[in-house]
Design a protein around this motif. Structure first.
Motif, PDB file in Angstrom:
ATOM      1  N   ASP A 190       0.837  -1.308   0.013  1.00 40.84           N
ATOM      2  CA  ASP A 190      -0.146  -0.126   0.213  1.00 40.84           C
ATOM      3  C   ASP A 190       0.921   0.987   0.021  1.00 40.84           C
ATOM      4  O   ASP A 190       0.818   2.057   0.865  1.00 40.84           O
ATOM      5  N   ASN A 191       1.774   1.374  -1.138  1.00 42.85           N
ATOM      6  CA  ASN A 191       2.910   2.284  -0.852  1.00 42.85           C
ATOM      7  C   ASN A 191       2.139   3.652  -1.823  1.00 42.85           C
ATOM      8  O   ASN A 191       1.123   3.581  -2.671  1.00 42.85           O
ATOM      9  N   MET A 192       2.813   4.690  -1.661  1.00 44.79           N
ATOM     10  CA  MET A 192       2.191   5.843  -2.601  1.00 44.79           C
ATOM     11  C   MET A 192       2.260   5.634  -4.047  1.00 44.79           C
ATOM     12  O   MET A 192       1.579   6.606  -4.503  1.00 44.79           O
ATOM     13  N   GLY A 193       3.105   4.954  -4.597  1.00 46.46           N
ATOM     14  CA  GLY A 193       3.399   4.951  -5.947  1.00 46.46           C
ATOM     15  C   GLY A 193       3.141   3.451  -6.450  1.00 46.46           C
ATOM     16  O   GLY A 193       3.157   2.586  -5.571  1.00 46.46           O
ATOM     17  N   GLN A 194       3.161   3.111  -7.892  1.00 49.64           N
ATOM     18  CA  GLN A 194       3.285   1.968  -8.361  1.00 49.64           C
ATOM     19  C   GLN A 194       2.238   0.996  -7.540  1.00 49.64           C
ATOM     20  O   GLN A 194       2.418   0.086  -7.046  1.00 49.64           O
ATOM     21  N   ARG A 195       0.890   1.601  -7.335  1.00 53.29           N
ATOM     22  CA  ARG A 195       0.023   0.959  -6.540  1.00 53.29           C
ATOM     23  C   ARG A 195      -0.651  -0.429  -6.823  1.00 53.29           C
ATOM     24  O   ARG A 195      -1.358  -0.751  -6.143  1.00 53.29           O
ATOM     25  N   GLN A 196      -0.649  -0.679  -8.039  1.00 49.64           N
ATOM     26  CA  GLN A 196      -1.067  -1.921  -8.472  1.00 49.64           C
ATOM     27  C   GLN A 196      -0.032  -2.774  -8.922  1.00 49.64           C
ATOM     28  O   GLN A 196      -0.249  -3.717  -9.674  1.00 49.64           O
ATOM     29  N   THR A 197       0.911  -2.811  -8.366  1.00 55.06           N
ATOM     30  CA  THR A 197       2.039  -3.860  -8.780  1.00 55.06           C
ATOM     31  C   THR A 197       2.289  -4.849  -7.821  1.00 55.06           C
ATOM     32  O   THR A 197       2.993  -5.830  -7.856  1.00 55.06           O
ATOM     33  N   ASP A 198       1.651  -4.683  -6.779  1.00 57.99           N
ATOM     34  CA  ASP A 198       1.342  -5.916  -5.803  1.00 57.99           C
ATOM     35  C   ASP A 198       2.987  -6.351  -5.181  1.00 57.99           C
ATOM     36  O   ASP A 198       3.305  -7.484  -4.990  1.00 57.99           O
ATOM     37  N   SER A 199       3.615  -5.100  -5.154  1.00 58.04           N
ATOM     38  CA  SER A 199       4.939  -5.418  -4.599  1.00 58.04           C
ATOM     39  C   SER A 199       5.287  -5.823  -2.903  1.00 58.04           C
ATOM     40  O   SER A 199       6.300  -5.426  -2.504  1.00 58.04           O
TER      41      SER A 199
END
Length: 396
Positions: A190-199
């Protein structure tokens, strides 16, 4: 704008239309999905159905036969509208390359065949900096246990490339089905960016990795050819950064031309005639054009090295590493510059949350922290001053 994968004088290739369709579909929902976060399930299925998951695979193996420059062009095009899905798509191809670079054809050919037949989407659980996952020998097999972080694309994947350290701290890399017993993909990104990479994280609890699933011959970073893997990863990141910068510029241009107003004290009658606005756009274009030139040159060099195969030697690999490092630094700087300063040419009204134009900067800021760009500049300086090529690692 150049068509996906097309170079000057090229005939249209069959997968261009599919790439355009996917890109258009992503653009229509990108803003809402950035707000929502989570797994882009429908978009991953769109890629499965498009056939583009076989883009980088040679035709003789049932793939679409694109070279790496063409594949990276598609990644860059996707990133202009949706850098998260571009990231997932690119890492899928990186992982297909990984098994080819670190394993033997008898091992990876069946995986490639099943990728085509079953529309497999590959996910990442290979993080060499994460030393918390251990591998315990059990006869010819190994058992992986621990929690792996930054596992981009693990959610909704069919196969995982995973790493762990054995008792002697040797890095082992295995290929396993995502649904194998003992694997839990955690929903904790649930980061501020790359929000749909499931990283986020993947938990391995006594996961058996069979002997024929371990990439031991030649193994990770064991030959100059195998050392192309991190260079491909760096090229992927750089193309995503440039795509984000190009996307930010396109959005800024549309806003300036459609809604821009000259400043109160400007002599211009329209925003697109203001000398300061024009100067900013000149800076943006120049930065992106320079990065684009370096990236295209690096992609050509990488393709040439890839075709050399196991004949590739260390100096040749090192020259590609220099080209890739230069492109990585340039795309990082250019992308961040445009994504940050685009608001200087669009103004306060462009900061409305409904547009989410800040997503370009947020995505770039998160993704460009993958590895410190300062160390890439140091590598370039060591080459420029001392003639020393970057030593192979998982980041160069």
């Amino acid at each position: 704008m150049k068509h996906f994968g097309a170079e000057a004088g090229d005939e249209a290739v069959p997968w261009q239309a599919a790439a355009q369709r996917v890109t258009q579909a992503l653009a229509e929902t990108a803003v809402e999905r950035d707000r929502r976060g989570g797994t882009p399930k429908a978009e991953r299925d769109l890629l499965r159905d498009s056939g583009l998951l076989m883009l980088s695979v040679p035709r003789e193996l049932g793939g679409l036969g694109a070279n790496w420059r063409q594949t990276l062009d598609v990644v860059r095009g996707l990133a202009r509208v949706d850098s998260s899905v571009a990231h997932l798509f690119a890492f899928h191809h990186l992982l297909l390359a990984t098994v080819q670079l670190f394993g033997q054809p008898a091992q990876w050919r069946p995986w490639i065949e099943q990728t085509r037949a079953q529309h497999w989407f590959w996910g990442n659980a290979l993080n060499p900096l994460d030393k918390s996952t251990r591998a315990q020998a059990d006869g010819p097999d190994h058992v992986f246990s621990g929690r792996k972080s930054f596992c981009s694309g693990a959610s909704d994947s069919d196969m995982l490339v995973a790493s762990a350290l054995d008792a002697s701290d040797r890095l082992l890399i295995g290929v396993v089905p995502t649904r194998r017993e003992g694997i839990t993909v955690l929903d904790d990104w649930d980061n501020m960016g790359q929000r749909q990479t499931d990283s986020g994280s993947v938990l391995f609890e006594g996961v058996r990795v069979q002997a024929n699933e371990l990439l031991l011959d030649p193994g990770p970073l064991s030959t100059p050819f195998a050392c192309l893997r991190p260079l491909l990863a760096q090229l992927i990141l750089a193309n995503i950064y440039l795509g984000l910068g190009e996307g930010a510029l396109a959005q800024a241009k549309a806003f300036t031309l459609g809604q821009g107003r000259p400043w109160l004290f400007s002599d211009a009658t329209a925003a697109n005639e203001d000398p300061y606005v024009l100067a900013h756009y000149g800076d943006f274009w120049l930065a992106l054009e320079g990065a684009r030139s370096l990236l295209d040159s690096a992609a050509v060099a990488f393709d040439q090295a890839w075709l050399r195969g196991t004949s590739l030697d260390e100096p040749e690999r090192g020259q590609v590493a220099i080209a890739v490092a230069a492109a990585k630094v340039a795309s990082t700087r250019a992308g961040l510059e445009v994504a940050h300063r685009m608001f200087e040419v669009t103004g306060a009204r462009a900061t409305t949350a409904a547009l989410r134009l800040d997503r370009y900067w947020r995505n770039l800021r998160v993704h460009t922290l993958h590895d410190p760009v300062d160390y890439k500049v140091r590598e370039l300086g060591n080459w420029a001053l001392n003639g020393r090529l970057p030593p192979p690692s998982f980041y160069s």
